[in-house]
Design a protein around this motif. Sequence first.
Motif, mmCIF file in Angstrom:
data_model
loop_
_atom_site.group_PDB
_atom_site.id
_atom_site.type_symbol
_atom_site.label_atom_id
_atom_site.label_comp_id
_atom_site.label_asym_id
_atom_site.label_seq_id
_atom_site.Cartn_x
_atom_site.Cartn_y
_atom_site.Cartn_z
ATOM 1 N N PRO A 1 0.846 -1.208 0.000
ATOM 2 C CA PRO A 1 0.000 0.000 0.000
ATOM 3 C C PRO A 1 0.873 1.247 0.000
ATOM 4 N N LEU A 2 0.441 2.264 -0.715
ATOM 5 C CA LEU A 2 1.190 3.516 -0.783
ATOM 6 C C LEU A 2 1.043 4.261 0.536
ATOM 7 N N GLN A 3 2.183 4.499 1.204
ATOM 8 C CA GLN A 3 2.197 5.221 2.464
ATOM 9 C C GLN A 3 3.159 6.392 2.359
ATOM 10 N N GLY A 4 2.825 7.451 3.076
ATOM 11 C CA GLY A 4 3.639 8.648 3.016
ATOM 12 C C GLY A 4 5.083 8.412 3.432
ATOM 13 N N ALA A 5 5.273 7.566 4.463
ATOM 14 C CA ALA A 5 6.624 7.307 4.950
ATOM 15 C C ALA A 5 7.471 6.616 3.879
ATOM 16 N N ASP A 6 6.888 5.632 3.185
ATOM 17 C CA ASP A 6 7.631 4.920 2.133
ATOM 18 C C ASP A 6 7.936 5.839 0.956
ATOM 19 N N ALA B 1 11.620 6.948 -0.393
ATOM 20 C CA ALA B 1 12.038 6.813 -1.797
ATOM 21 C C ALA B 1 12.557 8.143 -2.334
ATOM 22 N N ALA B 2 11.852 9.228 -2.018
ATOM 23 C CA ALA B 2 12.277 10.551 -2.491
ATOM 24 C C ALA B 2 13.614 10.948 -1.871
ATOM 25 N N LEU B 3 13.784 10.660 -0.576
ATOM 26 C CA LEU B 3 15.020 11.022 0.113
ATOM 27 C C LEU B 3 16.222 10.276 -0.466
ATOM 28 N N ASP B 4 16.079 8.966 -0.638
ATOM 29 C CA ASP B 4 17.201 8.188 -1.172
ATOM 30 C C ASP B 4 17.486 8.541 -2.630
ATOM 31 N N THR B 5 16.432 8.851 -3.395
ATOM 32 C CA THR B 5 16.647 9.297 -4.781
ATOM 33 C C THR B 5 17.445 10.590 -4.808
ATOM 34 N N ALA B 6 17.067 11.530 -3.948
ATOM 35 C CA ALA B 6 17.775 12.814 -3.901
ATOM 36 C C ALA B 6 19.229 12.627 -3.485
ATOM 37 N N LEU B 7 19.463 11.738 -2.523
ATOM 38 C CA LEU B 7 20.822 11.522 -2.040
ATOM 39 C C LEU B 7 21.686 10.849 -3.101
ATOM 40 N N LEU B 8 21.133 9.842 -3.772
ATOM 41 C CA LEU B 8 21.870 9.179 -4.852
ATOM 42 C C LEU B 8 22.140 10.139 -6.006
ATOM 43 N N LEU B 9 21.185 11.021 -6.295
ATOM 44 C CA LEU B 9 21.397 12.005 -7.348
ATOM 45 C C LEU B 9 22.484 12.995 -6.942
ATOM 46 N N GLU C 1 34.952 11.278 7.386
ATOM 47 C CA GLU C 1 34.045 10.872 8.459
ATOM 48 C C GLU C 1 33.388 12.062 9.156
ATOM 49 N N ARG C 2 33.906 13.262 8.917
ATOM 50 C CA ARG C 2 33.407 14.426 9.647
ATOM 51 C C ARG C 2 32.100 14.969 9.088
ATOM 52 N N TRP C 3 31.734 14.529 7.901
ATOM 53 C CA TRP C 3 30.461 14.992 7.306
ATOM 54 C C TRP C 3 29.811 13.818 6.610
ATOM 55 N N THR C 4 28.750 13.328 7.175
ATOM 56 C CA THR C 4 28.023 12.190 6.628
ATOM 57 C C THR C 4 26.563 12.574 6.450
ATOM 58 N N VAL C 5 26.044 12.288 5.273
ATOM 59 C CA VAL C 5 24.630 12.557 4.978
ATOM 60 C C VAL C 5 23.928 11.216 4.845
ATOM 61 N N ALA C 6 22.940 10.965 5.682
ATOM 62 C CA ALA C 6 22.248 9.676 5.706
ATOM 63 C C ALA C 6 20.824 9.815 5.201
ATOM 64 N N GLY C 7 20.442 8.911 4.317
ATOM 65 C CA GLY C 7 19.067 8.822 3.864
ATOM 66 C C GLY C 7 18.378 7.661 4.551
ATOM 67 N N ALA C 8 17.343 7.124 3.933
ATOM 68 C CA ALA C 8 16.650 5.980 4.516
ATOM 69 C C ALA C 8 17.514 4.725 4.449
ATOM 70 N N ALA C 9 18.180 4.498 3.314
ATOM 71 C CA ALA C 9 19.030 3.318 3.162
ATOM 72 C C ALA C 9 20.344 3.639 2.463
ATOM 73 N N VAL C 10 20.634 4.919 2.270
ATOM 74 C CA VAL C 10 21.834 5.353 1.548
ATOM 75 C C VAL C 10 22.610 6.319 2.426
ATOM 76 N N ALA D 1 18.276 10.866 -12.783
ATOM 77 C CA ALA D 1 17.324 11.069 -11.684
ATOM 78 C C ALA D 1 16.084 10.205 -11.867
ATOM 79 N N CYS D 2 15.599 10.090 -13.104
ATOM 80 C CA CYS D 2 14.409 9.271 -13.366
ATOM 81 C C CYS D 2 14.693 7.791 -13.133
ATOM 82 N N PHE D 3 15.859 7.314 -13.593
ATOM 83 C CA PHE D 3 16.195 5.914 -13.349
ATOM 84 C C PHE D 3 16.366 5.633 -11.853
ATOM 85 N N LEU D 4 17.000 6.562 -11.135
ATOM 86 C CA LEU D 4 17.164 6.383 -9.692
ATOM 87 C C LEU D 4 15.807 6.399 -8.988
#
Length: 482
Positions: free
Chosen positions: A46-51, A55-63, A286-295, A346-349
């Motif tokens: 089911p589509l949930q806001g958290a999921d 997805a948007a957060l990890d896409t942005a981070l990978l991009l 190690e002094r600057w780390t940006v964490a997403g949901a799984a990235v 960005a679209c593929f990610l």
Amino acid sequence: MSLLLHLSPLLLVMLALMVLRRPPLQAALAGCLLALLLWALGAARPLQGADLGAAALDTALLLAITASVIVPGLAFVIAIERLGVNQALSQSVQALALPRASQVLLVVLGLGPLLESMTGFGVSMVATVPLLLALFARPVALRLALVGMAIMPWGTLGLATVVGASLAGLAPEALAADTALVSAPVFLAVAALSLWWTGARGARAWLALAMHGTLFLAVLWALSHATGPEVAGVGAGLAVVLAVLAPSWLARARVAAWPRAAWPYLALIACVVMLKWVTLLTRLDERWTVAGAAVVWKPLASPGIALAAALAWVWLRRSRTLQDAAHPPLARALGVRAARPLVTIACFLALSQMMVKGGFLEGLTHSLAALPPLAVAPAVALMGALSGYMTGSTLGGNALFMPAIALLPEGGRALLAALQNSAAGHAAMGSIPIAMVVLGLARTTPAEEGRLVRFGFLLASLNAALVALTAVAVLALQPGRW
């Protein structure tokens, strides 16, 4: 039926690229829209806001990881094009008058990997295509131009392997080293074919292949294992260049000078090595780390810093030439060159992250997990080859299928991730987008275009088969890898 429905966004991308011949951006957009529609209709989870947010957060981070390399990388490419760097390098190599086998190995295992690893984006072919056309018959030269792109998993300072490692939950060093092992037969096979096509078939040619091929693979694996993928391709290509040129230097009792116009490449090598050593000695990353949901991203370790530093170095020394009135402003030229690739990536990610967060890939991973190890390897090699050939890049291929590898049991994940990374990269080098770069540089005829595209498909198929067989052999000889 459920599995086909869940994979339909990927199947739509394949249909758009392979049958309808649509541009990658349109294919990726179509896949994203279908995945979002199916997710909203409850076809998977089911589509949930958290999921959706994850997805948007990890896409942005990978991009961001990707853009931090692509933007300064393309700016550096524009700068060296304006300075005529690659033309000077090609002329310098031609002036050496090397034996036929040495010429082939210098380009296929030396200059091609060296330049593509430093810059990516097919820039190596700007130097190698004119050189190959000057040295060999035209049909052979066009083939060798594609073969010289075999380093793609390590191209653009290892960007695709770094992103692939993030998607698979692995260390970049481990993925790069395993990929080097899986890719070994591909490098040796394409080099052997190159010698055969150019008529270099004597005992000395095969001995040279054995020596330089072993050196290339040893340096590629050692640097991948010790430092990661960023400098591994550069080091392997440079080692072969030095080994091929050494006999010529000894015979002339002097070392040939590096062409003065090609100094920006030396600046880039210096910046890459300096960044890596600073990172290793100070742990500054190690002094600057940006964490997403799984990235997780460490911006201070990004190869983009080395590219930006090299570009600044070039700009300070040659700003007048770079800002010549005959050329558009660098910022405008960069915007034209970078916009479409970044939007496409960005679209593929986004598609890959929706497939993961929406549960679309669970059926595929269950199917793969149910197969015996010796059957999983060919299946993953086929997936990787399809993704790389369709998207024309290792990064695009990894974005499509590496998330599925991450969901598999941990025991065989490292080998299967290397298999995906290798298969995608070596299939991408024969893809239509890469072939189009060669065709554009060589100003080919329609008949040549058809032959080269067909050759690229056969090359991608051969590479996929070699990668799959290598993985099967590894599993048969080392069952503990699973």
